[in-house]
Write an enzyme that holds these catalytic residues in place. Structure first.
Site, mmCIF file in Angstrom:
data_model
loop_
_atom_site.group_PDB
_atom_site.id
_atom_site.type_symbol
_atom_site.label_atom_id
_atom_site.label_comp_id
_atom_site.label_asym_id
_atom_site.label_seq_id
_atom_site.Cartn_x
_atom_site.Cartn_y
_atom_site.Cartn_z
ATOM 1 N N ARG A 105 43.569 44.825 42.322
ATOM 2 C CA ARG A 105 42.613 44.409 43.209
ATOM 3 C C ARG A 105 41.909 45.547 44.040
ATOM 4 O O ARG A 105 42.960 46.273 44.248
ATOM 5 C CB ARG A 105 43.024 43.284 44.057
ATOM 6 C CG ARG A 105 42.077 42.635 45.031
ATOM 7 C CD ARG A 105 40.964 42.016 44.310
ATOM 8 N NE ARG A 105 40.273 40.936 45.401
ATOM 9 C CZ ARG A 105 38.768 40.590 45.176
ATOM 10 N NH1 ARG A 105 38.192 41.002 44.265
ATOM 11 N NH2 ARG A 105 38.398 39.705 45.763
ATOM 12 N N THR A 402 31.233 38.132 37.981
ATOM 13 C CA THR A 402 32.359 38.847 37.112
ATOM 14 C C THR A 402 32.571 38.955 35.577
ATOM 15 O O THR A 402 31.690 38.478 35.164
ATOM 16 C CB THR A 402 33.920 38.282 37.740
ATOM 17 O OG1 THR A 402 33.829 38.213 39.238
ATOM 18 C CG2 THR A 402 34.981 38.755 37.185
ATOM 19 N N SER A 468 41.039 36.611 46.000
ATOM 20 C CA SER A 468 40.112 36.468 44.903
ATOM 21 C C SER A 468 40.557 35.005 44.062
ATOM 22 O O SER A 468 41.494 34.459 44.587
ATOM 23 C CB SER A 468 40.336 37.454 43.797
ATOM 24 O OG SER A 468 39.814 37.372 42.658
ATOM 25 N N GLY A 489 32.716 33.967 37.649
ATOM 26 C CA GLY A 489 32.283 32.862 38.278
ATOM 27 C C GLY A 489 32.711 32.718 39.849
ATOM 28 O O GLY A 489 32.395 31.314 40.433
ATOM 29 N N GLY A 490 33.357 33.839 40.464
ATOM 30 C CA GLY A 490 33.692 33.681 41.945
ATOM 31 C C GLY A 490 34.763 32.375 41.973
ATOM 32 O O GLY A 490 35.661 32.310 41.049
#
Length: 589
Positions: A105, A402, A468, A489-490
């Site tokens: 990340r 993403t 996340s 897709g968040g």
């Protein structure tokens, strides 16, 4: 003569033949499922899947293929992923039977604090934050590729970058999905000359069927192959990332907020190996990604909640209702408790416990949807059906575009890898001369505390990783890999992965059908987002009678997965239609 006259008459009076337009080349064909005995690759893009497949054919393992596929996605899916972003890598090693994870990340600058996204005590405009240097975190993707290749791969990173470098130089055929994504971002791409030069040729989105080349990215991959990822974290590319972030180059008359990255932020970046999350579901072992992602924790909690109650053979409406309620509760807990574990006391073990899930599952009324926002539970002190705590706020600001890839090789090694640059098109800023877009991941932080008086684990902080929802997941059956799956897709990633597992394990669908099935995403909101096909099901009326309320969205996620079949072969599964369809490929020997 009469016949001849008739022929002449017909020839004279018929309309001239119409010239048919040449078919538009939309690139390599896509297929949603492929089965093979020598390894499989599933992603959203056929160019990327083909590169991963060739790595498997040439003797590379699943990690090699995953890194090469991801590098190719940086070319063909540049608005979703690339070396300007970050992600989460989950790996099953067939020799040891162990699941390992890498947290790649992005991190905030050391100069960031809880007021990073505020001005005069108020949150700045979200869209203004997105297209700015302020939103850019230290990229973690290059370090993730390097770490994964060194730990578990069989080929040097330099070799794994070469196919993507060639693809960037040769170019790829633009399809409708790529053109649509470009058009949606054209206005802000036009703010940045380096971005417009590549993605708005002639001032407009590239035409479907045209070839898009990115020689700058090809050269950047070549440089990384030659000098290693230190060129980013301690070298020339890193200096250019800092310059692009802190003094954004825009067209005359347009200014954007500057970032606060320092050379020490890049030099100090490290990929974090973390213990995977683990849940047992219907006798299977489900492994995922722990903080700084909330994905593995929330998926595991939802499954643990569903574990206490049989779904197989039950009416479909009951299955859907319980699924929606389980994710509602999981999100209530995720929002309150999960953030970067290096900066917060995240009670991961307690959130993953069946005891805590049991204390939450009693909140599900089979005949009635719970009111949202539902309050979280206290995982540190679970009791028999306690009253929930005060609601802890919303899910956050995660972008939906993403990308995810899944790979298995002939030896049974498996990778589930989700990577991103956040919004579609990230910050919108290409590093001049380098060909890649910088992320806007720091907008995943909550700009201000969500609920007054309640600690917020997802505020910005020095070198902190924003929360996340990425949920790369590997499922084992008696210690052997059964399947792996993930999605973009968040925050909907969590629900997409959970629903796909319920479809496959409880409803008995094939993996490709479990992925294709209509989706709904309940994230502790007053309404559940649902696709048109979900709302067209006959169960909708009964769900609404139970208090489930829906809002229609075009589509949710774009999953990709692999599954080991009973005969030992592997099946790769991708989307049939979402995001233009995915690409599953297999090696057969």
């Amino acid at each position: 003569m009469a016949a001849a006259a008739g022929v002449v008459l017909s020839a004279c009076t018929s309309a001239p033949p119409q010239q048919q337009p040449a078919p538009v080349d939309t690139g390599p064909a896509k297929q949603a499922e492929a089965i093979g005995n020598g390894g499989v690759v599933a992603s959203v893009d056929p160019y990327a899947s083909a590169i991963g497949l060739e790595v498997l054919r040439s003797g590379g393992n699943a990690v090699d293929a995953a890194v090469a596929t991801a590098a190719a996605l940086g070319v063909t899916e540049p608005y979703s992923a690339g070396i300007g972003g970050g992600g989460f890598f989950v790996y099953y090693d067939a020799a040891s039977g162990k699941v390992s994870t890498l947290d790649g990340r992005e991190t905030a600058p050391a100069a960031a604090d809880a007021n990073y996204f505020t001005e005069n005590g108020k949150a700045i405009d979200f869209n203004e934050a997105v297209s700015s240097g302020l939103s850019v975190g230290v990229p973690g993707t290059p370090a993730t590729w390097d770490e994964a290749a060194r730990r578990w791969g069989t080929k040097p990173l330099a070799d794994l970058l070469k196919p993507a470098a060639k693809l960037a130089g040769d170019g790829f055929v633009v399809d409708q999905e790529f053109r649509s994504q470009t058009e949606e971002n054209a206005q802000r791409f036009a703010y940045f000359p380096a971005t417009a030069q590549i993605y708005l040729p002639g001032g407009a989105a590239p035409a479907v069927g045209s070839t898009l080349r990115n020689p700058d990215l090809a050269a950047t991959y070549d440089l990384l192959a030659r000098d290693g990822v230190g060129a980013i974290y301690n070298g020339a590319i890193g200096a250019e990332i800092i310059a692009a972030t802190n003094t954004p180059k825009t067209v005359p008359g347009k200014t954007v907020r500057a970032g606060k990255l320092a050379p020490s932020d890049l030099a100090g970046y490290k990929v974090e190996p973390r213990d995977p999350t683990h849940a047992q579901y219907r006798g299977l072992d489900v492994y995922g990604m722990a903080g700084s992602s909330s994905g593995g924790i929330a998926v595991a909690e939802a499954l643990n909640i569903l574990e206490r109650g049989e779904l197989r053979g039950q009416p479909k409406v009951d299955v859907l209702h319980r699924y929606l309620e389980a994710t509602r509760l999981a999100f209530a807990d995720r929002n309150r408790w999960v953030g970067d574990p290096t900066a917060n006391d995240v009670p991961t073990a307690q959130l993953l416990s069946q005891e805590f899930a049991d204390s939450r599952s009693c909140r599900i009324d089979p005949a009635k949807a719970a009111a949202s926002p539902a309050g979280p539970g206290d995982p540190k002190a679970p009791a028999a059906c306690p009253a929930p705590l005060a609601p802890a706020g919303a899910e956050g600001n995660e972008g939906h575009n993403t990308t995810h890839l899944t790979v298995a090789d002939a030896k049974g090694n498996v990778v589930a890898y989700t990577l991103t640059i956040e919004q579609t098109g990230g910050s919108g800023m290409v590093v001049p001369g380098r060909g890649f877009i910088l992320n806007n991941e720091l907008t995943d932080f909550n700009f201000v505390p969500v609920t007054a008086g309640v600690p917020d684990p997802n505020l910005a902080g020095p070198s902190k990783r924003p929360r996340s929802s990425m949920s790369p997941t590997i499922v084992l059956d008696k210690g052997q890999p059964l399947l792996a799956v993930g999605s973009p897709g968040g925050a909907t990633i969590i629900t997409t992965v959970t629903q796909t597992l319920v479809n496959r394990v409880d409803l008995g669908m094939s993996l490709v059908d479990a992925i294709a099935a209509p989706r709904a995403s309940q994230r502790n909101g007053a309404k559940t987002e649902a696709e048109p096909a979900f709302l067209a099901q006959p169960e909708r009326a009964d769900l609404e009678a139970r208090g489930q309320a829906f809002t229609q969205v075009k589509e949710i996620g774009a999953a990709a997965g692999v599954e080991r079949l009973p005969d030992g072969r592997w099946a790769a599964a991708a989307e049939k239609a979402r995001r233009g369809g995915g690409s599953a490929m297999a090696v057969n020997r």
